[in-house]
Design an enzyme around this catalytic site. Sequence first.
Site, PDB file in Angstrom:
ATOM      1  N   ASP A  91       0.877  -1.162   0.000  1.00 35.32           N
ATOM      2  CA  ASP A  91       0.000   0.000   0.000  1.00 35.32           C
ATOM      3  C   ASP A  91       0.927   1.227   0.000  1.00 35.32           C
ATOM      4  O   ASP A  91       1.966   1.225   0.641  1.00 35.32           O
ATOM      5  CB  ASP A  91      -0.852  -0.070   1.278  1.00 35.32           C
ATOM      6  N   SER A  92       0.558   2.276  -0.697  1.00 36.28           N
ATOM      7  CA  SER A  92       1.471   3.417  -0.900  1.00 36.28           C
ATOM      8  C   SER A  92       1.660   4.311   0.312  1.00 36.28           C
ATOM      9  O   SER A  92       2.552   5.136   0.335  1.00 36.28           O
ATOM     10  CB  SER A  92       0.918   4.279  -2.021  1.00 36.28           C
ATOM     11  N   GLN A 210     -10.116   7.641  -7.051  1.00 41.60           N
ATOM     12  CA  GLN A 210     -10.691   8.273  -5.857  1.00 41.60           C
ATOM     13  C   GLN A 210     -11.900   9.095  -6.295  1.00 41.60           C
ATOM     14  O   GLN A 210     -12.428   8.894  -7.371  1.00 41.60           O
ATOM     15  CB  GLN A 210      -9.623   9.144  -5.172  1.00 41.60           C
ATOM     16  N   ASP A 288      -8.450  -6.528  -0.624  1.00 40.27           N
ATOM     17  CA  ASP A 288      -7.700  -6.689   0.618  1.00 40.27           C
ATOM     18  C   ASP A 288      -8.512  -6.155   1.769  1.00 40.27           C
ATOM     19  O   ASP A 288      -9.261  -5.185   1.611  1.00 40.27           O
ATOM     20  CB  ASP A 288      -6.346  -5.955   0.543  1.00 40.27           C
ATOM     21  N   CYS A 327     -14.900 -28.481   7.210  1.00 43.94           N
ATOM     22  CA  CYS A 327     -13.790 -27.569   6.912  1.00 43.94           C
ATOM     23  C   CYS A 327     -12.483 -28.359   6.988  1.00 43.94           C
ATOM     24  O   CYS A 327     -12.266 -29.135   7.916  1.00 43.94           O
ATOM     25  CB  CYS A 327     -13.747 -26.400   7.893  1.00 43.94           C
ATOM     26  N   CYS A 329      -9.351 -27.024   7.031  1.00 46.18           N
ATOM     27  CA  CYS A 329      -8.176 -26.261   7.476  1.00 46.18           C
ATOM     28  C   CYS A 329      -7.494 -27.031   8.614  1.00 46.18           C
ATOM     29  O   CYS A 329      -8.118 -27.883   9.259  1.00 46.18           O
ATOM     30  CB  CYS A 329      -8.566 -24.855   7.921  1.00 46.18           C
ATOM     31  N   CYS A 332      -9.324 -26.926  12.027  1.00 47.09           N
ATOM     32  CA  CYS A 332     -10.524 -27.762  12.143  1.00 47.09           C
ATOM     33  C   CYS A 332     -10.166 -29.250  12.134  1.00 47.09           C
ATOM     34  O   CYS A 332     -10.881 -30.059  12.728  1.00 47.09           O
ATOM     35  CB  CYS A 332     -11.520 -27.434  11.040  1.00 47.09           C
ATOM     36  N   HIS A 361      -7.875 -20.717  10.354  1.00 45.18           N
ATOM     37  CA  HIS A 361      -9.206 -21.062   9.850  1.00 45.18           C
ATOM     38  C   HIS A 361      -9.761 -19.956   8.955  1.00 45.18           C
ATOM     39  O   HIS A 361     -10.235 -20.219   7.849  1.00 45.18           O
ATOM     40  CB  HIS A 361     -10.193 -21.331  10.991  1.00 45.18           C
TER      41      HIS A 361
HETATM   42 ZN   LIG Z   1     -11.461 -24.548   9.572  1.00 49.11          ZN
END
Ligand SMILES: [Zn+2]
Length: 398
Positions: A91-92, A210, A288, A327, A329, A332, A361
Site C-alpha cells: 500500500d502506498s 478516488q 484486501d 472444513c 483447514c 478444524c 481457519h
Molecule cells: Zn477450519
Amino acid sequence: MFEFKEEKRSKFCGARVGIIKTEYGEFETPLYVFAGTDAEIRTLDKKSLKEVKALVANTYHLGVRTNKIKEMEKSGGLHKYMNFKGLIMTDSGGFQVFSYGFSREHGIGKIGFFPGKSKVKTVKEENLAQITEKGVFFKDESGKKKFLGPEESIKIQEKLGADIILAFDECTSPFHEYEYTKKSLERTNRWAKKCLKIKKSGQALYGIIQGGFFKDLREESARFINSLDFQGIAVGGPLGKDRSDMIQVLDWIQPFLEEKPELPRHMLGIGKPEDLFCGIERGMDTFDCVIPTREARHGSVYTKNRRIDLTRGSMKFKKGERIEKKCLCQTCLDFSVLELREMIKSENPRKTEVAKLLTVHNIFWFQNLMDKIRKSILEGKFKEFKKEFLKEYIRKII
Ligand SMILES: [Zn+2]
C-alpha cells in the site's frame, strides 16, 4: 515480471476469472489479499504463512514509521525477508493520510470506509497528517515529523520489492464536501503522474480511482487513471455510507474499467463476504481487508452460515463439532470448537496459540470462498452461487 490474463467472464455481469503471473508463480483471481502490514501476518508462524496466497504490506509502517526497510533491503526485498512465495502488494501510504489525518479529526473508523452511525467516535482527536502539494507530513507517536510524498512512496516500494505497488494518493474522508474532494482528487492525479515518472522497477504500478461519493469526480478520476500507463487499477475509499452506496460507486466506474479489460482491478480495504460478491459482480479481481485476521485475533471465526464470536459463552456446541462442518483447514482437522473455546477462556500464552489457530481457519475460509466463486464463474453459475451463498449466510455476531 508481472502479467495479467482474463480467462473467462460471466455472460450476465462483470464477474470474471483471470491469472496474475509473477516470478514466484501464477495466482488465480478472484483473489483475497490478507493484511501483512508489518511484513508478517500477525500470529502466523512460517509453516502457516506458506498456505497464504497473497498479502499486502504497508509502505508507511515499513518505510517511514519503523526502520525495518533497511533489514529488508539487505535481504533483497519482502519476498526474501519473509521467505514468502505468494503474491505481495504494498500500500502506498495513502491510506495513512486518512487514518492519521481526517479519520482522527472527523472521529470515524476505518473498516470498509463506511462511516455508519456506530463507527462515529464521540471523542475526536488531533489530525496528525498535514497535506501539502509535495506530500504529507505525519506526526508519529513520539511527536516527530515524518514526510511521505509520491517520490518517497515509490522509492520505498521499489526497495520493498512487492509484485504490485500502488500510486501515492489521498484517501479522503466520507465527511468531506464536494469542493475538498475535488481539490484532493486533482492533487492525487498530479501525484499519480509523478509516481509513474519516478518508477524504474518492473513492478506493476496500480493507479487509484478516488473521488468520494460524487459521480462526476469518480468518473473524472476513472477517465484520468485510464489515460495513463498504469499496469493495474485500484478503487479507493470512501465509498459512501453503506453497501448500496459502494455498489453505486462501482456502477459509476464500471464502464471505464471495461475500456481497459486487460488491466487487473483491485478493491482497497473491502473484504466482507457479502461485499466480495458485489465487487466481483462488477468486475473486481482482487480485494484486501483486515477482517479475516483481525477478527480471528479477537476470537471471531467465519462459517458459511454466519460469523461466530467464540468469546461469547452463550452458544451451544456438540462434542467434537468443528467451527464449520467439513472444513479442511489445519485448525478444524486438529481441534473442535469446544476445545478452542476452552483455550480462549484460559490464560496466556494459550491465547496467542488460539489466535493463530483462528487466523488459520479464517484465511483458509476466505481463500476457499474465493475458489468457489472462481469455480462458479468458470461453470457459468456465478449468479446461482451468489444467491445460494447469501441465502445461507447471515452475518450476525453470536
Ligand atoms: Zn477450519
